[in-house]
Each structure stands twice: as C-alpha cells, then as structure tokens.
Scaffold this motif. Structure first.
Motif, mmCIF file in Angstrom:
data_model
loop_
_atom_site.group_PDB
_atom_site.id
_atom_site.type_symbol
_atom_site.label_atom_id
_atom_site.label_comp_id
_atom_site.label_asym_id
_atom_site.label_seq_id
_atom_site.Cartn_x
_atom_site.Cartn_y
_atom_site.Cartn_z
ATOM 1 N N MET A 63 7.907 2.868 7.215
ATOM 2 C CA MET A 63 6.468 2.855 7.456
ATOM 3 C C MET A 63 6.171 2.231 8.820
ATOM 4 O O MET A 63 6.926 1.404 9.325
ATOM 5 C CB MET A 63 5.749 2.032 6.383
ATOM 6 C CG MET A 63 5.596 2.695 5.038
ATOM 7 S SD MET A 63 4.379 1.813 4.019
ATOM 8 C CE MET A 63 5.171 0.214 3.808
ATOM 9 N N ASN A 64 5.035 2.597 9.369
ATOM 10 C CA ASN A 64 4.497 1.947 10.551
ATOM 11 C C ASN A 64 3.470 0.923 10.084
ATOM 12 O O ASN A 64 2.413 1.294 9.560
ATOM 13 C CB ASN A 64 3.842 2.968 11.483
ATOM 14 C CG ASN A 64 4.842 3.957 12.043
ATOM 15 O OD1 ASN A 64 5.916 3.582 12.494
ATOM 16 N ND2 ASN A 64 4.488 5.239 12.003
ATOM 17 N N ALA A 95 1.095 -2.511 10.786
ATOM 18 C CA ALA A 95 0.442 -3.363 11.775
ATOM 19 C C ALA A 95 0.050 -4.683 11.120
ATOM 20 O O ALA A 95 -0.572 -4.695 10.051
ATOM 21 C CB ALA A 95 -0.799 -2.675 12.340
ATOM 22 N N GLN A 119 10.760 -5.578 9.842
ATOM 23 C CA GLN A 119 11.832 -4.940 10.612
ATOM 24 C C GLN A 119 13.146 -4.966 9.842
ATOM 25 O O GLN A 119 13.909 -3.990 9.867
ATOM 26 C CB GLN A 119 11.989 -5.640 11.964
ATOM 27 C CG GLN A 119 10.828 -5.380 12.916
ATOM 28 C CD GLN A 119 10.810 -6.322 14.101
ATOM 29 O OE1 GLN A 119 11.609 -7.257 14.194
ATOM 30 N NE2 GLN A 119 9.876 -6.103 15.027
ATOM 31 N N HIS A 133 11.149 -1.078 8.666
ATOM 32 C CA HIS A 133 9.831 -0.585 9.057
ATOM 33 C C HIS A 133 9.592 -0.783 10.560
ATOM 34 O O HIS A 133 10.199 -1.661 11.193
ATOM 35 C CB HIS A 133 8.740 -1.319 8.270
ATOM 36 C CG HIS A 133 8.861 -1.171 6.789
ATOM 37 N ND1 HIS A 133 8.709 0.037 6.146
ATOM 38 C CD2 HIS A 133 9.147 -2.095 5.818
ATOM 39 C CE1 HIS A 133 8.882 -0.137 4.837
ATOM 40 N NE2 HIS A 133 9.146 -1.414 4.619
ATOM 41 N N ASN A 134 8.718 0.041 11.103
ATOM 42 C CA ASN A 134 8.273 -0.142 12.483
ATOM 43 C C ASN A 134 7.084 -1.098 12.446
ATOM 44 O O ASN A 134 6.038 -0.775 11.897
ATOM 45 C CB ASN A 134 7.850 1.196 13.101
ATOM 46 C CG ASN A 134 9.008 2.161 13.217
ATOM 47 O OD1 ASN A 134 10.107 1.779 13.615
ATOM 48 N ND2 ASN A 134 8.781 3.422 12.851
ATOM 49 N N MET A 135 7.272 -2.264 13.041
ATOM 50 C CA MET A 135 6.264 -3.305 12.958
ATOM 51 C C MET A 135 5.599 -3.523 14.313
ATOM 52 O O MET A 135 6.253 -3.434 15.359
ATOM 53 C CB MET A 135 6.905 -4.624 12.498
ATOM 54 C CG MET A 135 7.660 -4.550 11.192
ATOM 55 S SD MET A 135 6.592 -4.243 9.759
ATOM 56 C CE MET A 135 5.565 -5.719 9.740
ATOM 57 N N GLN A 136 4.293 -3.818 14.286
ATOM 58 C CA GLN A 136 3.599 -4.197 15.503
ATOM 59 C C GLN A 136 2.470 -5.165 15.189
ATOM 60 O O GLN A 136 1.893 -5.139 14.097
ATOM 61 C CB GLN A 136 3.050 -2.971 16.235
ATOM 62 C CG GLN A 136 1.889 -2.269 15.544
ATOM 63 C CD GLN A 136 1.342 -1.124 16.375
ATOM 64 O OE1 GLN A 136 1.491 0.039 16.021
ATOM 65 N NE2 GLN A 136 0.696 -1.446 17.476
ATOM 66 N N HIS A 186 -1.066 6.683 13.815
ATOM 67 C CA HIS A 186 0.294 6.565 13.265
ATOM 68 C C HIS A 186 0.519 5.217 12.579
ATOM 69 O O HIS A 186 1.644 4.709 12.545
ATOM 70 C CB HIS A 186 1.361 6.784 14.343
ATOM 71 C CG HIS A 186 1.260 8.096 15.043
ATOM 72 N ND1 HIS A 186 1.164 9.291 14.360
ATOM 73 C CD2 HIS A 186 1.237 8.400 16.361
ATOM 74 C CE1 HIS A 186 1.082 10.291 15.224
ATOM 75 N NE2 HIS A 186 1.117 9.777 16.450
ATOM 76 N N ILE A 187 -0.547 4.606 12.043
ATOM 77 C CA ILE A 187 -0.414 3.376 11.255
ATOM 78 C C ILE A 187 -0.473 3.759 9.776
ATOM 79 O O ILE A 187 -1.381 4.467 9.337
ATOM 80 C CB ILE A 187 -1.541 2.371 11.570
ATOM 81 C CG1 ILE A 187 -1.527 1.980 13.049
ATOM 82 C CG2 ILE A 187 -1.417 1.126 10.685
ATOM 83 C CD1 ILE A 187 -0.321 1.204 13.481
ATOM 84 N N ASP A 188 0.515 3.309 9.007
ATOM 85 C CA ASP A 188 0.557 3.613 7.574
ATOM 86 C C ASP A 188 -0.012 2.489 6.716
ATOM 87 O O ASP A 188 -0.532 2.735 5.627
ATOM 88 C CB ASP A 188 2.013 3.881 7.140
ATOM 89 C CG ASP A 188 2.648 5.024 7.895
ATOM 90 O OD1 ASP A 188 2.037 6.107 7.937
ATOM 91 O OD2 ASP A 188 3.744 4.836 8.458
#
Length: 302
Positions: free
Chosen positions: A1-2, A4, A23, A27-30, A57-59
C-alpha cells in the motif's frame, strides 16, 4: 500500500516509527504535512493538493493531528475519506475526542466511570459547581489544554474561586473536576488498537506536581492492568469511535476512572517503557481496514 502519515515532521518520534514500521512490512510510506495540504471541493470530484501538485496514489492515511490545528487537520482527513481513502482514525472520532466536554458526555452515556466533572459559564454559580464535584481540592482544566497545560489544582475553596474568576474573566471554557487523592500524582496510559489493549504504562509526575504528563517531566514504567482497567479502556475507545487511542485512567478506591481519551497518542513513552512495537500494530490495523474495504467492494460487484 501507499500510506501517508499526516504529520508536521519526519523528526517526530511517533512519525518516524510509523514510517519505519510500514516500510518494514513492505509498504510505500511518506510523511505529509497536513497544514500544507489544500482541497478542491467539487461535485463527485474531491481532490487534495500538496506543495503545488495533486496528491494521488494514496491508499491509506495515519492522522497525527496536533490539538492546536484540529479544525484544519480534520478537514484534510475528511477530504481523504471523501476520496475513498482508508484512515486508521476517522475525522469525526478525532473531533469527538478533542472536545473534552463532549467526549466526557459520550463516555458517561456509555457507562464509563470518570471523576465527577462540572461545567458552568456563570461566575455566580462557582460555589455550587465546586460543591457538585465533591468540594475542594478540585482540578480546574481549560477545555483546549493539552500535555498538562491549562490544568490547575486548587486546594481550598478560596483558591478554587480565585482560579475560576480568572478563567471566567478570560471568557474561556473550563471543566471543574474531582481530585482523586489516592492516585498520588500518577495515572495509567492504556494504548488501544482495533479494540484490543496493546500496551500500558504507569506515569508518575515529578515530585511536587500532581500532573503525570511526560512532557512535564514525569516518568513512566510498564504496568499490568486489571481486568476492569482493560475493559474500561476498551469501552472508552469504542464509545468515541477510535480504532487507535490512548486512554488515560486514574486508579481510584472505586475503580478505574477515565480522565481523557487521546486520538493521536504519542508512541515514544509507551514503546520505551514497555518494549512493545506499537507502531507495527497500528500498521497491521490499517492493513485490516484496507482488506475490509476491498472485500466490501468485491461484495458490491457480485
């Protein structure tokens, strides 16, 4: 998942741990500063822009909204929800928890025990309000206070009336609360995730301070909860609709009393005092919410 993490800075312990935990689970973290987000409200086309670009593109999101920016932060979380993006803490639940008076009314209705609490606007009624919560000493709190700020212990009726006069003169909303002497300047922070207690610590204020907040110089140690304390914390979080919550409990002669429920509880104290990886448990809860959303979509298609 992306995913945030809605937070002001990567340097904050809780934010950093959530990024690391996500991470580690692939997951793709920001980190996204919610105060730098702005929204477009349009029929069937809600959008969020961030630093000059459309945020997409945020899940899923993990709100870490500070009390001083509750209104704006919750508006951003609500916009994510309108876009169909999963949040581990719903915007409305954050709003409920941040209004101390409303949250205590909700907890009372749900049968959660708490210190006797009074709320009044008319200065001439202050003597009766003090009597209503059991007399002095009393704790007087600003509704908007956090981390122990705006909290005063008045030992005598005269002192309590003087503090009330001062606060009323500022035209601010306050709570008058029963002082639980037997708690001896300590409270218990219970961390609840997905309806389960995942960690607990006992916080003790520095010598001479009845407030136990770690930000005020208090100390913390892991604690084993009683069955009643666990049930109380779970019921408190559920009553406010919080999937992630820090429930603050006073240990009294009549059982656990809920003092406050936090929607963005810090991870540093609880992880360091208990050794429990709370951040990963939050990520796992978010994964569960995302799976449930996918399953519901599949049912609709069928």
């Amino acid at each position: 998942m992306n995913i945030a993490v809605l937070s002001r800075s990567k340097g904050i312990y809780s934010t950093r741990r959530l990024l690391e935990a996500g991470q580690a689970r692939g997951h793709n973290m920001q980190q996204v500063d919610h105060l730098k987000c702005y929204v477009s409200i349009e029929k069937s086309n809600p959008e969020i822009h961030y630093e000059g670009k459309k945020l997409h593109h945020i899940d899923a999101v993990i709100p870490r909204i500070g009390a001083s920016v509750t209104f704006y932060g919750c508006a951003i979380v609500r916009q994510f929800e309108m876009m169909g993006i999963v949040s581990c803490t719903e915007s409305q639940a954050i709003v409920r928890s941040r209004d101390k008076l409303r949250s205590m009314q909700i907890l009372s209705r749900a049968g959660v025990d708490m210190p006797k609490t009074g709320f009044a606007r008319v200065p001439k009624d202050k003597s009766d309000v003090i009597h209503m919560v059991g007399g002095t000493p009393v704790v007087i709190k600003l509704l908007e206070g956090t981390q122990g700020l705006g909290v005063v212990l008045a030992e005598t009726k005269k002192a309590a009336e003087s503090v009330l006069d001062a606060f009323y003169g500022l035209k601010t909303n306050i709570l008058i609360q029963e002082f639980i002497k037997e708690s001896k300047g300590s409270d218990v922070r219970v961390f609840v995730v997905d309806g389960k207690v995942v960690g607990a610590m006992k916080r003790t204020g520095r010598e001479g301070d009845f407030r136990s907040n770690l930000h005020r110089g208090g100390t913390a140690e892991a604690i084993k909860l009683t069955k009643q304390e666990r049930q109380t914390a779970i019921l408190a979080a559920k009553s406010l609709g919080l999937g992630v919550a820090g429930v603050d409990i006073l240990q009294s002669n009549r059982g656990p009393l809920v003092m406050e429920v936090n929607s963005s509880p810090g991870l540093q104290g609880i992880e360091r005092s208990t050794g429990i990886d709370i951040a990963t448990k939050i990520i796992q809860y978010l994964e569960k919410l995302s799976d449930m959303k996918t399953q519901n979509k599949d049912r609709i298609r069928v």
